[in-house]
Design a protein around this motif. Structure first.
Motif, short mmCIF file in Angstrom:
data_model
loop_
_atom_site.label_atom_id
_atom_site.label_comp_id
_atom_site.label_asym_id
_atom_site.label_seq_id
_atom_site.Cartn_x
_atom_site.Cartn_y
_atom_site.Cartn_z
N ILE A 76 0.82 -1.20 0.00
CA ILE A 76 0.00 0.00 0.00
C ILE A 76 0.86 1.26 0.00
O ILE A 76 0.53 2.26 -0.65
CB ILE A 76 -1.00 0.00 1.19
CG1 ILE A 76 -2.06 1.11 0.98
CG2 ILE A 76 -0.30 0.18 2.52
CD1 ILE A 76 -3.19 1.05 1.98
N VAL A 77 2.00 1.23 0.68
CA VAL A 77 2.90 2.39 0.65
C VAL A 77 3.50 2.55 -0.74
O VAL A 77 3.66 3.68 -1.25
CB VAL A 77 3.99 2.26 1.73
CG1 VAL A 77 5.03 3.36 1.59
CG2 VAL A 77 3.36 2.30 3.13
N SER A 78 3.83 1.44 -1.38
CA SER A 78 4.36 1.51 -2.75
C SER A 78 3.32 2.08 -3.71
O SER A 78 3.65 2.87 -4.61
CB SER A 78 4.80 0.12 -3.22
OG SER A 78 5.85 -0.38 -2.41
N LEU A 79 2.06 1.69 -3.54
CA LEU A 79 1.00 2.22 -4.39
C LEU A 79 0.88 3.73 -4.22
O LEU A 79 0.71 4.47 -5.20
CB LEU A 79 -0.33 1.55 -4.02
CG LEU A 79 -0.53 0.10 -4.45
CD1 LEU A 79 -1.77 -0.48 -3.77
CD2 LEU A 79 -0.65 -0.01 -5.96
N ALA A 80 0.95 4.20 -2.98
CA ALA A 80 0.85 5.64 -2.72
C ALA A 80 2.01 6.39 -3.36
O ALA A 80 1.84 7.48 -3.91
CB ALA A 80 0.79 5.89 -1.22
N HIS A 81 3.20 5.80 -3.27
CA HIS A 81 4.37 6.46 -3.85
C HIS A 81 4.26 6.51 -5.37
O HIS A 81 4.56 7.56 -5.99
CB HIS A 81 5.64 5.69 -3.44
CG HIS A 81 6.90 6.37 -3.88
ND1 HIS A 81 7.31 7.59 -3.40
CD2 HIS A 81 7.87 5.99 -4.78
CE1 HIS A 81 8.45 7.94 -3.96
NE2 HIS A 81 8.80 6.99 -4.80
N ARG A 82 3.81 5.45 -5.98
CA ARG A 82 3.63 5.43 -7.44
C ARG A 82 2.61 6.49 -7.86
O ARG A 82 2.82 7.21 -8.84
CB ARG A 82 3.17 4.05 -7.89
CG ARG A 82 3.01 3.93 -9.41
CD ARG A 82 2.49 2.56 -9.81
NE ARG A 82 1.07 2.44 -9.56
CZ ARG A 82 0.37 1.32 -9.76
NH1 ARG A 82 1.00 0.22 -10.14
NH2 ARG A 82 -0.93 1.28 -9.54
N ALA A 83 1.52 6.57 -7.12
CA ALA A 83 0.49 7.56 -7.44
C ALA A 83 1.06 8.97 -7.36
O ALA A 83 0.78 9.83 -8.21
CB ALA A 83 -0.70 7.40 -6.50
N ARG A 84 1.85 9.23 -6.33
CA ARG A 84 2.44 10.56 -6.18
C ARG A 84 3.32 10.91 -7.37
O ARG A 84 3.25 12.03 -7.91
CB ARG A 84 3.26 10.63 -4.88
CG ARG A 84 3.97 11.98 -4.71
CD ARG A 84 4.77 12.03 -3.43
NE ARG A 84 5.96 11.22 -3.46
CZ ARG A 84 7.12 11.57 -4.01
NH1 ARG A 84 7.22 12.74 -4.64
NH2 ARG A 84 8.16 10.78 -3.98
N LEU A 85 4.18 10.00 -7.78
CA LEU A 85 5.08 10.27 -8.89
C LEU A 85 4.30 10.54 -10.18
O LEU A 85 4.66 11.44 -10.96
CB LEU A 85 6.03 9.10 -9.09
CG LEU A 85 7.03 8.85 -7.94
CD1 LEU A 85 7.87 7.61 -8.23
CD2 LEU A 85 7.92 10.06 -7.72
#
Length: 360
Positions: free
Chosen positions: A255-264
């Motif tokens: 879930i943290v990786s998903l959030a980071h991808r969305a931010r980028l």
């Protein structure tokens, strides 16, 4: 991280304002308080001002994301304020820009109300500088908090924009907003029959790209903040639970990786869509980023449900509010049409995949 200095000694810092908004989000969701105080805090600490004027789009995406992380409902109003001020800067006269920018600096909240009620808002009379309106709007976010609304109005020559005073409580119907999510936004109906408003720009200006569909990165940034907030709820729960076990650690990592991808994705879309001379490919990137943010958020909600268990559904729990608000906020108009536009634009590209959105 502080993005803007506050000169007033009695003003809250950015972190103080956002912490307060986050702490009061559940009471607002339960209709025990309005969002007016939250918007005032954003104005006082300088964040709303940073969204109201031209600036670094990546920095503005960061602001929207941080506000969304504190409260998706407040983020929705902040994004609407930003959108309204951008339309005024783009299409307003010099006098309008001066007047409305001054009102915004004084703490007045603006919004954009585009969804028509039955009957829809139309131009009943046009004197050039002023428009007399008829009809109504629905999904009018921020009833009682928004004082000036940029509204769309139908006219034979094309869709018009008008800036209207929307402080008449007798015209507002907050009871029409009966939803499971984003309840604190009070996005009800507003009656525009007989209202006279300032004309903004020319017919058709509202639909001009890259500022129309290209601007979807803004609410995708707010939604990304909501995903980050949900990921933080999972992180805190995993940390507090003793031996977390392999499965919960995997869910946290995901879930943290998903959030980071969305931010980028959102930051890249903001950078390209707001660049001088941005064209169809930049608009397509903004729409594609919105789609990917939705996918990330839906997977994130499912992961949070598994990681948090019944807490995801317990009324009054912050995670329950976030998942409910986020799930509703992701529902936007004509999502299939937006994705079709992306595909059509990509088919017309004269470079291969891997170069289309490389920024070169």
């Amino acid at each position: 991280m502080t993005l803007h200095k506050v000169t007033r000694a009695d003003a809250p810092s950015e972190d103080e304002a956002l912490s307060s908004i986050a702490a009061l989000a559940v009471p607002a969701d339960q209709d025990r308080r309005s969002l007016a105080g939250d918007m005032y805090r954003l104005s006082q600490c300088g964040l709303l001002g940073a969204l109201s004027r031209a600036g670094d789009p990546v920095q503005q995406a960061t602001i929207l994301r941080r506000i969304g992380r504190a409260s998706l409902s407040v983020g929705r109003l902040a994004e609407g304020h930003m959108n309204a001020m951008k339309l005024i800067l783009l299409y307003g006269t010099q006098a309008q820009v001066y007047r409305y920018s001054l009102e915004a600096r004084q703490g007045m909240v603006f919004g954009v109300w585009g969804a028509d009620d039955d009957p829809p808002v139309t131009v009943a009379a046009d004197t050039g500088e002023r428009l007399r309106l008829s009809g109504g709007k629905r999904f009018a976010s921020g009833l009682g908090t928004v004082s000036r609304a940029v509204v769309t109005a139908g006219q034979a020559e094309g869709v018009r924009l008008a800036v209207a005073d929307v402080t008449d409580a007798g015209r507002a119907d907050a009871a029409a907003w009966d939803t499971s999510g984003m309840r604190a936004t009070r996005s009800g109906r507003y009656d525009f029959d007989g209202i006279t408003a300032d004309a903004l720009g020319a017919p058709g200006d509202y639909l001009r790209e890259p500022h129309f569909q290209g601007g979807v990165w803004r609410y995708a940034a707010v939604q990304t903040g909501g995903l980050e907030a949900l990921a933080e709820e999972v992180r805190q729960a995993v940390r507090a639970g003793g031996d977390p076990g392999e499965a919960r650690l995997h869910r946290l990592a995901r879930i943290v990786s998903l959030a980071h991808r969305a931010r980028l994705l959102v930051e890249d879309a903001a950078r390209q869509a707001e660049a001088p001379g941005a064209g169809a490919m930049a608009v397509a990137l903004s729409l594609a980023a919105r789609e990917e943010v939705e996918t990330a958020c839906l997977e994130g909600i499912a992961l949070a449900d598994r990681a948090l268990g019944t807490r995801s559904f317990a009324r009054g729990h912050r995670a329950e509010m976030i998942r409910r608000d986020l799930g509703f906020f992701l529902r936007q108009a004509d999502l299939d049409g937006k994705l079709r536009m992306v595909g059509d634009t990509l088919c017309k590209a004269d470079v291969p995949v891997g170069e289309i959105w490389s920024g070169r």
